[in-house]
Design a protein around this motif. Structure first.
Motif, PDB file in Angstrom:
ATOM      1  N   ALA A 258     -22.363  24.259  -9.786  1.00  0.00           N
ATOM      2  CA  ALA A 258     -22.834  24.588 -11.132  1.00  0.00           C
ATOM      3  C   ALA A 258     -21.686  25.311 -11.828  1.00  0.00           C
ATOM      4  O   ALA A 258     -21.026  26.166 -11.227  1.00  0.00           O
ATOM      5  N   ASP A 259     -21.419  24.974 -13.075  1.00  0.00           N
ATOM      6  CA  ASP A 259     -20.237  25.537 -13.747  1.00  0.00           C
ATOM      7  C   ASP A 259     -20.333  27.053 -13.946  1.00  0.00           C
ATOM      8  O   ASP A 259     -19.349  27.771 -13.826  1.00  0.00           O
ATOM      9  N   GLY A 260     -21.520  27.563 -14.266  1.00  0.00           N
ATOM     10  CA  GLY A 260     -21.648  28.973 -14.677  1.00  0.00           C
ATOM     11  C   GLY A 260     -22.002  29.909 -13.542  1.00  0.00           C
ATOM     12  O   GLY A 260     -22.020  29.525 -12.364  1.00  0.00           O
ATOM     13  N   LEU A 261     -22.298  31.167 -13.888  1.00  0.00           N
ATOM     14  CA  LEU A 261     -22.657  32.180 -12.889  1.00  0.00           C
ATOM     15  C   LEU A 261     -24.032  31.857 -12.310  1.00  0.00           C
ATOM     16  O   LEU A 261     -24.997  31.728 -13.046  1.00  0.00           O
ATOM     17  N   ALA A 262     -24.107  31.727 -10.977  1.00  0.00           N
ATOM     18  CA  ALA A 262     -25.384  31.384 -10.342  1.00  0.00           C
ATOM     19  C   ALA A 262     -25.638  32.292  -9.145  1.00  0.00           C
ATOM     20  O   ALA A 262     -26.215  31.870  -8.150  1.00  0.00           O
ATOM     21  N   ALA A 263     -25.180  33.547  -9.254  1.00  0.00           N
ATOM     22  CA  ALA A 263     -25.400  34.561  -8.208  1.00  0.00           C
ATOM     23  C   ALA A 263     -24.985  34.048  -6.831  1.00  0.00           C
ATOM     24  O   ALA A 263     -25.646  34.304  -5.830  1.00  0.00           O
ATOM     25  N   GLY A 264     -23.873  33.333  -6.780  1.00  0.00           N
ATOM     26  CA  GLY A 264     -23.341  32.869  -5.504  1.00  0.00           C
ATOM     27  C   GLY A 264     -24.104  31.701  -4.900  1.00  0.00           C
ATOM     28  O   GLY A 264     -23.821  31.281  -3.787  1.00  0.00           O
ATOM     29  N   LYS A 265     -25.090  31.160  -5.634  1.00  0.00           N
ATOM     30  CA  LYS A 265     -25.909  30.094  -5.039  1.00  0.00           C
ATOM     31  C   LYS A 265     -25.591  28.728  -5.624  1.00  0.00           C
ATOM     32  O   LYS A 265     -26.179  27.734  -5.216  1.00  0.00           O
ATOM     33  N   GLY A 266     -24.667  28.652  -6.565  1.00  0.00           N
ATOM     34  CA  GLY A 266     -24.445  27.399  -7.290  1.00  0.00           C
ATOM     35  C   GLY A 266     -23.462  26.440  -6.653  1.00  0.00           C
ATOM     36  O   GLY A 266     -22.942  25.565  -7.335  1.00  0.00           O
ATOM     37  N   VAL A 267     -23.191  26.586  -5.351  1.00  0.00           N
ATOM     38  CA  VAL A 267     -22.227  25.702  -4.684  1.00  0.00           C
ATOM     39  C   VAL A 267     -22.925  24.959  -3.558  1.00  0.00           C
ATOM     40  O   VAL A 267     -23.513  25.571  -2.675  1.00  0.00           O
ATOM     41  N   ILE A 268     -22.884  23.629  -3.611  1.00  0.00           N
ATOM     42  CA  ILE A 268     -23.499  22.823  -2.550  1.00  0.00           C
ATOM     43  C   ILE A 268     -22.397  22.014  -1.880  1.00  0.00           C
ATOM     44  O   ILE A 268     -21.680  21.253  -2.544  1.00  0.00           O
ATOM     45  N   ILE A 269     -22.258  22.193  -0.560  1.00  0.00           N
ATOM     46  CA  ILE A 269     -21.311  21.371   0.194  1.00  0.00           C
ATOM     47  C   ILE A 269     -22.117  20.188   0.722  1.00  0.00           C
ATOM     48  O   ILE A 269     -22.935  20.350   1.624  1.00  0.00           O
ATOM     49  N   ALA A 270     -21.912  19.025   0.117  1.00  0.00           N
ATOM     50  CA  ALA A 270     -22.720  17.854   0.476  1.00  0.00           C
ATOM     51  C   ALA A 270     -22.025  17.075   1.589  1.00  0.00           C
ATOM     52  O   ALA A 270     -20.856  16.717   1.472  1.00  0.00           O
ATOM     53  N   GLU A 271     -22.788  16.829   2.660  1.00  0.00           N
ATOM     54  CA  GLU A 271     -22.224  16.094   3.811  1.00  0.00           C
ATOM     55  C   GLU A 271     -22.278  14.588   3.566  1.00  0.00           C
ATOM     56  O   GLU A 271     -21.545  13.838   4.198  1.00  0.00           O
ATOM     57  N   THR A 272     -23.201  14.156   2.701  1.00  0.00           N
ATOM     58  CA  THR A 272     -23.359  12.722   2.442  1.00  0.00           C
ATOM     59  C   THR A 272     -23.421  12.492   0.929  1.00  0.00           C
ATOM     60  O   THR A 272     -23.700  13.426   0.164  1.00  0.00           O
ATOM     61  N   VAL A 273     -23.195  11.250   0.537  1.00  0.00           N
ATOM     62  CA  VAL A 273     -23.261  10.892  -0.888  1.00  0.00           C
ATOM     63  C   VAL A 273     -24.680  11.125  -1.414  1.00  0.00           C
ATOM     64  O   VAL A 273     -24.868  11.608  -2.535  1.00  0.00           O
ATOM     65  N   ASP A 274     -25.704  10.814  -0.577  1.00  0.00           N
ATOM     66  CA  ASP A 274     -27.098  11.022  -1.021  1.00  0.00           C
ATOM     67  C   ASP A 274     -27.373  12.500  -1.308  1.00  0.00           C
ATOM     68  O   ASP A 274     -28.003  12.841  -2.311  1.00  0.00           O
ATOM     69  N   GLN A 275     -26.888  13.372  -0.404  1.00  0.00           N
ATOM     70  CA  GLN A 275     -27.062  14.825  -0.631  1.00  0.00           C
ATOM     71  C   GLN A 275     -26.372  15.252  -1.921  1.00  0.00           C
ATOM     72  O   GLN A 275     -26.894  16.061  -2.682  1.00  0.00           O
TER      73      GLN A 275
ATOM     74  N   MET B 139     -29.081  20.183 -10.242  1.00  0.00           N
ATOM     75  CA  MET B 139     -28.344  21.022 -11.198  1.00  0.00           C
ATOM     76  C   MET B 139     -28.636  20.613 -12.634  1.00  0.00           C
ATOM     77  O   MET B 139     -28.951  21.456 -13.467  1.00  0.00           O
ATOM     78  N   PHE B 140     -28.563  19.302 -12.891  1.00  0.00           N
ATOM     79  CA  PHE B 140     -28.864  18.870 -14.264  1.00  0.00           C
ATOM     80  C   PHE B 140     -30.356  19.013 -14.562  1.00  0.00           C
ATOM     81  O   PHE B 140     -30.755  19.096 -15.716  1.00  0.00           O
ATOM     82  N   GLY B 141     -31.171  19.070 -13.496  1.00  0.00           N
ATOM     83  CA  GLY B 141     -32.615  19.269 -13.677  1.00  0.00           C
ATOM     84  C   GLY B 141     -32.993  20.712 -13.954  1.00  0.00           C
ATOM     85  O   GLY B 141     -34.166  21.027 -14.132  1.00  0.00           O
ATOM     86  N   GLY B 142     -31.999  21.615 -13.893  1.00  0.00           N
ATOM     87  CA  GLY B 142     -32.273  23.004 -14.287  1.00  0.00           C
ATOM     88  C   GLY B 142     -32.476  23.967 -13.134  1.00  0.00           C
ATOM     89  O   GLY B 142     -32.891  25.107 -13.344  1.00  0.00           O
ATOM     90  N   ALA B 143     -32.158  23.540 -11.877  1.00  0.00           N
ATOM     91  CA  ALA B 143     -32.375  24.430 -10.724  1.00  0.00           C
ATOM     92  C   ALA B 143     -31.570  25.723 -10.848  1.00  0.00           C
ATOM     93  O   ALA B 143     -31.953  26.740 -10.277  1.00  0.00           O
ATOM     94  N   PHE B 144     -30.453  25.687 -11.550  1.00  0.00           N
ATOM     95  CA  PHE B 144     -29.643  26.897 -11.723  1.00  0.00           C
ATOM     96  C   PHE B 144     -29.617  27.329 -13.183  1.00  0.00           C
ATOM     97  O   PHE B 144     -28.693  28.002 -13.628  1.00  0.00           O
TER      98      PHE B 144
END
Ligand code: AMP
Ligand code: GLY
Length: 420
Positions: free
Chosen positions: A144-161, A169-174
């Motif tokens: 996520a581009d903005g401040l997300a209290a350290g939670k806005g980074v997802i390391i995806a192991e697969t393309v589906d993830q 993210m675009f759905g507003g989770a952050f």
């Protein structure tokens, strides 16, 4: 001099403790502070994200230096308002704080400065982001581009993830932080934190540390704000630190100045080190928490001189004196953290712990009521110790932990495992 520190965590308790080691400090006020800080300094109630209110408070209390701990007041422009009113302030302007508040901004500064970092793309719609991910493959990092209290980074192991994270993210989770998304190459290597004071022009490295972000032993389980840290970080050798200064820190700080937003305060560079070469993972515009606790225990009284020189634009005259020592801090957190946890449990035994220049138990989320200390947060205490070796610092830090009677809390027992 009269000093005001803004913040309420273990970081600010450590900043307050170091400030009080220096005889130059006549009066220290911390706003809002916590129960541990209240044992050593005056605590004040103040909306620390309201620049006008903080400025008025400084005028009323004849404050000579303001030290801003957390990122929220920085992003809100509190340092700008204070400096405009003539108060020496340790902490960057809102424009410079975008180095933490916007990941795409930082990537763009790195590009302009030719600083090594992960390859990336910046997206404002999900379809383009997913097409990019399909082209790159996994593992891949979605932010996520903005401040997300350290939670806005997802390391995806697969393309589906990765695609699911993009939808989230675009759905507003952050919230607004996820309205824009940065997608990065997954970097391998070992991470370390590098701390540099910058006074707009001069850059002075003041130390290294390594954090432990995962909640579980062996670096397993969900990410947290940090479960423990030690300093120095052996992976960040003098040689690698020099490369980081020459290739990353000085060029990006020069680019900030060139754009009319010189950086003033502590710069926290998260580095990924592989084959002797550092790359930038991220910048933060404040001290790390709990990394600050180990840095302050090691720096002691000189921390105030350094922060003052930084705030007054005098870093060319400043020198850091390092003892050949090591420090470790172990975070005690409420059971359940980083998920949901109970508040209000009582902590006993704190008054029997040693407190000196080798041992400090910094408070992060505590409250004092009716002579009792209770837990009010996720991360609650930081058992911090210094020694001639990292093993000695560790033994002392865990001896502090073992003296704390708090059945509702837990800690990781393996802080420092990479270096030990
Ligand atoms: P950040 O909030 O940017 O610090 O990201 C949180 C954590 O995610 C970092 O400390 C790294 O462990 C990891 N991380 C972020 N970006 C990358 C990347 N491009 N490659 C590998 N790991 C990353
Ligand atoms: N300990 C990580 C941070 O302060 O961001």
């Amino acid at each position: 001099m009269n000093i005001l520190i803004l913040g309420s965590g273990g970081r600010e308790h450590a900043l307050a403790w170091a400030t009080l080691q220096n005889p130059k400090c006549d009066k220290l006020i911390v706003a809002p502070g916590n129960a541990g800080i209240a044992q050593i300094a005056e605590c004040a109630t103040l909306n620390i994200e309201d620049g006008a209110a903080v400025t008025e408070f400084c005028a009323e209390n004849s404050i000579d230096l303001v030290i801003i701990g957390p990122e929220a007041p920085l992003a809100a422009g509190v340092a700008d308002t204070l400096r405009d009113a003539g108060f020496a302030t340790f902490g960057p302007s809102a424009a410079a704080a975008r180095l933490e508040a916007s990941k795409s901004f930082t990537k763009e500064i790195c590009d302009a400065a030719n600083a090594p970092t992960a390859a990336y793309g910046h997206f404002t719609d999900a379809d383009a982001a997913k097409a990019h991910v399909r082209g790159q493959g996994a593992p891949i990092v979605i932010k996520a581009d903005g401040l997300a209290a350290g939670k806005g980074v997802i390391i995806a192991e697969t393309v589906d993830q990765a695609c699911a994270a993009i939808d989230d993210m675009f759905g507003g989770a952050f919230g607004q932080a996820g309205a824009e998304v940065v997608i990065e190459e997954f970097m391998t290597g070992e991470e370390a934190s590098f701390f540099i004071l910058v006074d707009g022009e001069t850059c002075l490295p003041i130390g290294t540390a390594q954090d432990h972000k995962r909640v579980g032993e062996g670096d397993t389980g969900p990410n947290t704000g940090g479960m423990g840290a030690y300093s120095p970080a052996p992976v960040l050798t003098d040689e690698i630190a020099q490369i980081a200064m020459d290739q990353i820190i000085r060029p990006t700080m020069a680019e900030m100045a060139r754009r009319g937003m010189p950086y003033q305060g502590v710069l926290y560079a998260g580095l990924m080190i592989e084959n002797g070469l550092p790359r930038l993972v991220e910048y933060n515009v404040r001290f790390g928490d709990p990394e600050c606790q180990v840095l302050m225990l090691r720096l002691g009284a000189q921390a105030l001189d350094l922060m003052q020189a930084c705030a007054e634009g005098r870093l060319t005259e400043a020198r850091v004196t390092w003892a050949d020592d090591h420090a470790m801090t172990v975070v005690l957190a409420a059971q359940g953290y980083p998920g949901s946890y109970e508040k209000g449990s009582e902590i006993k035994g704190l008054d029997k712990l040693p407190e000196d220049s080798f041992h400090m138990t910094f408070h992060a989320g505590t409250k004092a009521k009716d002579g009792k200390i209770t837990a009010t947060g996720g991360r609650v205490l930081n058992a911090t110790a210094r020694g001639a070796t990292l093993a000695e610092a560790r033994d002392r830090a865990y001896a502090l932990v073992d003296g704390i009677d708090w059945p509702e809390g837990f800690c990781r027992r393996d802080i420092g495992w990479r270096a030990l």
